[in-house]
Design an enzyme around this catalytic site. Structure first.
Site, PDB file in Angstrom:
ATOM      1  N   CYS A 125       0.842  -1.192   0.000  1.00 35.63           N
ATOM      2  CA  CYS A 125       0.000   0.000   0.000  1.00 35.63           C
ATOM      3  C   CYS A 125       0.887   1.255   0.000  1.00 35.63           C
ATOM      4  O   CYS A 125       1.771   1.371  -0.841  1.00 35.63           O
ATOM      5  CB  CYS A 125      -0.966  -0.071   1.177  1.00 35.63           C
ATOM      6  SG  CYS A 125      -2.291   1.158   1.124  1.00 35.63           S
ATOM      7  N   ASP A 183      -8.073  -3.499  -7.740  1.00 34.35           N
ATOM      8  CA  ASP A 183      -7.708  -2.505  -6.719  1.00 34.35           C
ATOM      9  C   ASP A 183      -8.257  -1.142  -7.120  1.00 34.35           C
ATOM     10  O   ASP A 183      -7.799  -0.557  -8.113  1.00 34.35           O
ATOM     11  CB  ASP A 183      -6.187  -2.449  -6.592  1.00 34.35           C
ATOM     12  CG  ASP A 183      -5.712  -1.534  -5.474  1.00 34.35           C
ATOM     13  OD1 ASP A 183      -6.522  -0.732  -4.966  1.00 34.35           O
ATOM     14  OD2 ASP A 183      -4.526  -1.627  -5.111  1.00 34.35           O
ATOM     15  N   HIS A 214      -7.272  -4.624  -3.413  1.00 36.03           N
ATOM     16  CA  HIS A 214      -6.281  -3.935  -2.589  1.00 36.03           C
ATOM     17  C   HIS A 214      -6.120  -4.692  -1.271  1.00 36.03           C
ATOM     18  O   HIS A 214      -7.074  -5.234  -0.731  1.00 36.03           O
ATOM     19  CB  HIS A 214      -6.738  -2.501  -2.317  1.00 36.03           C
ATOM     20  CG  HIS A 214      -5.701  -1.656  -1.669  1.00 36.03           C
ATOM     21  ND1 HIS A 214      -4.588  -1.194  -2.347  1.00 36.03           N
ATOM     22  CD2 HIS A 214      -5.595  -1.178  -0.406  1.00 36.03           C
ATOM     23  CE1 HIS A 214      -3.854  -0.477  -1.528  1.00 36.03           C
ATOM     24  NE2 HIS A 214      -4.438  -0.454  -0.342  1.00 36.03           N
TER      25      HIS A 214
END
Length: 245
Positions: A125, A183, A214
């Site tokens: 991330c 994502d 994600h």
């Protein structure tokens, strides 16, 4: 391989940065991997990920990525309040402070008797972005970046022309870029922008897009994909064994 864990408060130009170190519990020198967390800092899933890497023969350093903005030891919850605070921190801290954090971590690793002089970076991330960003430092020999956010959008604070994508040509080490096709944080157009820039600057990189959402590495929550996570761990270990050892 049995591992051990210890905590160090490392001095940086922007304050003390608590860093948890996971390393093999045996004699010898091992290459280091700086592991950059999500916005939530050192959660249980991040700790487990670091332990997996360390168990394959690496010294893994997990810094508190927003140490300037929280009391030492802060871990944000995977809830709306934690997400809001983490995103606030993400959009507050300049990339230049992340750069000096990376240098402090490299200096720390190279001062330890159990570390070799070889250092890599990995992250998920925002941590994927920070691993990419760390690779701007010539001492980072390789970076494994998982669903890196905000590279394509240039939304993190920084000085003019110092955003990570514009500086991709400064990366001398090898990159691995991994994205989930489902994502929402990095669209298909955003992924293409990153890919095209890496191609333009003739970066040494590998590219992988998988059918995942994600945070598919995070072993808590309904987006976790255990099979893909295992695949990524194996690829990351093989990558670091090659570029660092």
């Amino acid at each position: 391989m049995i591992i051990t864990q210890e905590v160090h408060d490392i001095a940086t130009p922007s304050g003390l940065m608590r860093t948890t170190v996971y390393r093999p519990d045996q004699a010898g020198q091992f290459a280091s991997v700086i592991f950059y967390s999500e916005i939530f800092q050192l959660t249980a899933p991040i700790a487990r990920a670091a332990a997996i890497l360390a168990g394959h023969g690496f010294v893994v350093l997990v810094p508190e990525v927003f140490h300037e903005l929280n009391p030492i030891g802060t871990v944000l919850a995977y809830d709306d309040a934690g997400k809001d605070k983490g995103n606030q921190d993400k959009f507050t801290k300049p990339l230049e402070q992340h750069d000096t954090d990376t240098q402090a971590l490299i200096d720390f690793a190279r001062s330890q008797t159990y570390c070799s002089d070889r250092v890599g970076a990995m992250g998920v991330c925002i941590g994927g972005h920070l691993a990419f960003r760390a690779a701007l430092n010539p001492d980072i020999k390789g970076a494994f970046c998982l669903y890196a956010t905000d590279i394509h959008s240039n939304t993190l604070p920084c000085q003019t022309n110092n955003d990570s994508l514009s500086r991709a040509g400064d990366i001398k080490g090898e990159l691995v870029m991994v994205f989930g096709k489902q994502d929402p944080h990095v669209s298909s157009e955003g992924r293409k922008l990153v890919y095209q820039q890496l191609e333009k600057v003739s970066a040494n990189f590998s590219w992988l897009e998988v059918n995942a959402q994600h945070a598919f590495m995070r072993d808590e929550g309904d987006r976790y994909d255990p099979a893909l996570a295992l695949q990524m761990y194996l690829q990351a270990v093989a990558f670091f064994q090659r570029v660092l050892n």
